[in-house]
Design a protein around this motif. Structure first.
Motif, PDB file in Angstrom:
ATOM      1  N   CYS A  83       1.001  -1.355   0.197  1.00  0.00           N
ATOM      2  CA  CYS A  83       0.189  -0.213  -0.313  1.00  0.00           C
ATOM      3  C   CYS A  83       0.657   1.308  -0.462  1.00  0.00           C
ATOM      4  O   CYS A  83       0.843   2.298  -1.016  1.00  0.00           O
ATOM      5  CB  CYS A  83      -0.949  -0.203   1.377  1.00  0.00           C
ATOM      6  N   LEU A  84       1.813   1.439   1.047  1.00  0.00           N
ATOM      7  CA  LEU A  84       3.474   2.275   0.578  1.00  0.00           C
ATOM      8  C   LEU A  84       3.899   2.765  -0.943  1.00  0.00           C
ATOM      9  O   LEU A  84       3.356   3.673  -1.018  1.00  0.00           O
ATOM     10  CB  LEU A  84       3.636   2.533   1.378  1.00  0.00           C
ATOM     11  N   ILE A  85       3.729   1.739  -1.657  1.00  0.00           N
ATOM     12  CA  ILE A  85       4.078   2.045  -3.081  1.00  0.00           C
ATOM     13  C   ILE A  85       3.516   2.256  -3.850  1.00  0.00           C
ATOM     14  O   ILE A  85       3.526   3.362  -4.842  1.00  0.00           O
ATOM     15  CB  ILE A  85       4.963   0.365  -3.221  1.00  0.00           C
ATOM     16  N   ALA A  86       1.933   1.445  -3.559  1.00  0.00           N
ATOM     17  CA  ALA A  86       1.034   2.188  -3.974  1.00  0.00           C
ATOM     18  C   ALA A  86       0.402   3.738  -4.481  1.00  0.00           C
ATOM     19  O   ALA A  86       0.189   4.529  -5.280  1.00  0.00           O
ATOM     20  CB  ALA A  86       0.382   1.583  -4.447  1.00  0.00           C
ATOM     21  N   ARG A  87       0.453   3.965  -2.895  1.00  0.00           N
ATOM     22  CA  ARG A  87       0.392   4.859  -2.575  1.00  0.00           C
ATOM     23  C   ARG A  87       1.678   6.135  -3.096  1.00  0.00           C
ATOM     24  O   ARG A  87       1.451   6.923  -3.849  1.00  0.00           O
ATOM     25  CB  ARG A  87       0.010   4.958  -1.207  1.00  0.00           C
ATOM     26  N   HIS A  88       2.955   5.584  -3.462  1.00  0.00           N
ATOM     27  CA  HIS A  88       3.520   6.570  -3.468  1.00  0.00           C
ATOM     28  C   HIS A  88       3.284   6.676  -5.569  1.00  0.00           C
ATOM     29  O   HIS A  88       4.144   7.850  -6.156  1.00  0.00           O
ATOM     30  CB  HIS A  88       4.624   6.199  -3.473  1.00  0.00           C
ATOM     31  N   PHE A  89       3.044   5.761  -5.991  1.00  0.00           N
ATOM     32  CA  PHE A  89       3.094   5.899  -7.923  1.00  0.00           C
ATOM     33  C   PHE A  89       1.925   6.521  -7.589  1.00  0.00           C
ATOM     34  O   PHE A  89       2.066   6.705  -9.174  1.00  0.00           O
ATOM     35  CB  PHE A  89       3.576   4.662  -8.107  1.00  0.00           C
ATOM     36  N   SER A  90       0.493   6.048  -7.216  1.00  0.00           N
ATOM     37  CA  SER A  90      -0.489   6.770  -7.878  1.00  0.00           C
ATOM     38  C   SER A  90      -0.695   7.844  -7.135  1.00  0.00           C
ATOM     39  O   SER A  90      -2.179   7.805  -6.669  1.00  0.00           O
ATOM     40  CB  SER A  90      -1.536   5.205  -7.723  1.00  0.00           C
ATOM     41  N   ASP A  91      -0.357   8.899  -7.225  1.00  0.00           N
ATOM     42  CA  ASP A  91      -0.705  10.241  -5.524  1.00  0.00           C
ATOM     43  C   ASP A  91      -2.293  10.696  -6.599  1.00  0.00           C
ATOM     44  O   ASP A  91      -3.112  10.915  -5.874  1.00  0.00           O
ATOM     45  CB  ASP A  91       0.382  11.076  -6.055  1.00  0.00           C
ATOM     46  N   ASP A  92      -1.533  10.246  -8.074  1.00  0.00           N
ATOM     47  CA  ASP A  92      -2.974  11.652  -8.998  1.00  0.00           C
ATOM     48  C   ASP A  92      -4.570  10.978  -8.988  1.00  0.00           C
ATOM     49  O   ASP A  92      -5.488  11.714  -9.223  1.00  0.00           O
ATOM     50  CB  ASP A  92      -2.374  11.810 -10.146  1.00  0.00           C
ATOM     51  N   LEU A  93      -4.156   9.622  -9.307  1.00  0.00           N
ATOM     52  CA  LEU A  93      -5.295   8.578 -10.040  1.00  0.00           C
ATOM     53  C   LEU A  93      -5.648   7.756  -8.211  1.00  0.00           C
ATOM     54  O   LEU A  93      -5.727   7.883  -6.819  1.00  0.00           O
ATOM     55  CB  LEU A  93      -5.205   7.156 -10.001  1.00  0.00           C
ATOM     56  N   GLU A  94      -7.498   8.300  -8.282  1.00  0.00           N
ATOM     57  CA  GLU A  94      -8.237   7.380  -7.452  1.00  0.00           C
ATOM     58  C   GLU A  94      -7.762   5.728  -7.587  1.00  0.00           C
ATOM     59  O   GLU A  94      -7.999   5.223  -7.751  1.00  0.00           O
ATOM     60  CB  GLU A  94      -9.625   7.426  -7.860  1.00  0.00           C
ATOM     61  N   PRO A  95      -8.499   5.636  -5.989  1.00  0.00           N
ATOM     62  CA  PRO A  95      -7.813   3.995  -6.107  1.00  0.00           C
ATOM     63  C   PRO A  95      -8.953   2.953  -6.486  1.00  0.00           C
ATOM     64  O   PRO A  95      -8.595   2.043  -6.542  1.00  0.00           O
ATOM     65  CB  PRO A  95      -8.492   4.067  -3.997  1.00  0.00           C
ATOM     66  N   SER A  96     -10.331   3.468  -6.972  1.00  0.00           N
ATOM     67  CA  SER A  96     -11.329   2.560  -7.524  1.00  0.00           C
ATOM     68  C   SER A  96     -10.967   2.994  -9.386  1.00  0.00           C
ATOM     69  O   SER A  96     -11.014   1.864  -9.589  1.00  0.00           O
ATOM     70  CB  SER A  96     -12.827   3.241  -7.457  1.00  0.00           C
ATOM     71  N   SER A 126      -6.925   2.614 -10.114  1.00  0.00           N
ATOM     72  CA  SER A 126      -5.776   2.531 -10.673  1.00  0.00           C
ATOM     73  C   SER A 126      -5.970   0.871 -10.373  1.00  0.00           C
ATOM     74  O   SER A 126      -5.845  -0.034  -9.485  1.00  0.00           O
ATOM     75  CB  SER A 126      -4.851   3.257  -9.898  1.00  0.00           C
ATOM     76  N   PRO A 127      -5.342  -0.176 -11.312  1.00  0.00           N
ATOM     77  CA  PRO A 127      -4.592  -1.577 -11.241  1.00  0.00           C
ATOM     78  C   PRO A 127      -3.762  -1.478 -10.539  1.00  0.00           C
ATOM     79  O   PRO A 127      -4.127  -2.568  -9.969  1.00  0.00           O
ATOM     80  CB  PRO A 127      -4.905  -2.305 -12.443  1.00  0.00           C
ATOM     81  N   LEU A 128      -2.187  -1.195  -9.787  1.00  0.00           N
ATOM     82  CA  LEU A 128      -2.187  -0.791  -8.568  1.00  0.00           C
ATOM     83  C   LEU A 128      -2.780  -1.231  -7.890  1.00  0.00           C
ATOM     84  O   LEU A 128      -1.903  -2.114  -6.662  1.00  0.00           O
ATOM     85  CB  LEU A 128      -1.055   0.453  -9.487  1.00  0.00           C
ATOM     86  N   TRP A 129      -3.735  -0.230  -7.210  1.00  0.00           N
ATOM     87  CA  TRP A 129      -3.919   0.178  -6.106  1.00  0.00           C
ATOM     88  C   TRP A 129      -4.725  -1.744  -5.814  1.00  0.00           C
ATOM     89  O   TRP A 129      -4.806  -2.485  -4.278  1.00  0.00           O
ATOM     90  CB  TRP A 129      -4.751   0.859  -6.620  1.00  0.00           C
ATOM     91  N   ASP A 130      -5.021  -2.152  -7.014  1.00  0.00           N
ATOM     92  CA  ASP A 130      -5.413  -3.809  -6.917  1.00  0.00           C
ATOM     93  C   ASP A 130      -4.838  -5.094  -6.864  1.00  0.00           C
ATOM     94  O   ASP A 130      -4.569  -5.631  -5.640  1.00  0.00           O
ATOM     95  CB  ASP A 130      -6.486  -4.085  -8.685  1.00  0.00           C
TER      96      ASP A 130
END
Length: 130
Positions: free
Chosen positions: A47-60, A62-66
């Motif tokens: 989650c820390l890595i995903a938060r770092h790389f997808s600051d501008d995207l909504e969590p819903s 981004s496939p990175l959040w999935d």
């Protein structure tokens, strides 16, 4: 922003969870379940890595959040699975497994509470349910 009182409460519950893990190991003189500490350290990393790389995207959106949720779920399930396998193979006692599972539940719920309280954006907004 969460207060100091909530931070102290989170530290208290994390200490209770670690104490349950230590009791599960020390009371039965078997220290193999201490490898679960690795899962405690690894669980917030995706989650820390995903938060770092997808600051501008909504969590819903981004496939990175999935992927982050999938990896975190795998880590948490592995932390619950290790004592189960050790108890099944009679490496640890069943009561030790129960103490360790209780400690796992407390620690992972504390980690979840930390992410809910100390993130800038509210991903779990109950206002959308009304």
């Amino acid at each position: 922003m969460a207060s100091v009182r909530s931070l102290i409460g989170l530290a208290f519950f994390a200490a209770i969870g670690i104490l349950m893990l230590l009791l599960g190991c020390a009371l039965y003189d078997n220290w193999y379940p201490m490898f679960i500490l690795i899962f405690y350290a690894l669980s917030p990393v995706p989650c820390l890595i995903a938060r770092h790389f997808s600051d501008d995207l909504e969590p819903s959106e981004s496939p990175l959040w999935d992927l982050c949720i999938f990896l975190t779920t795998g880590i948490v399930v592995s932390a619950f699975g290790l004592p189960s396998v050790l108890a099944d193979r009679e490496i640890i006692e069943i009561t030790s497994c129960i103490l360790i599972m209780g400690g796992n539940a407390v620690v992972f719920l504390t980690i979840l509470a930390y992410f809910i309280l100390f993130t800038g954006e509210d991903q779990f907004s109950f206002a959308t349910w009304i």
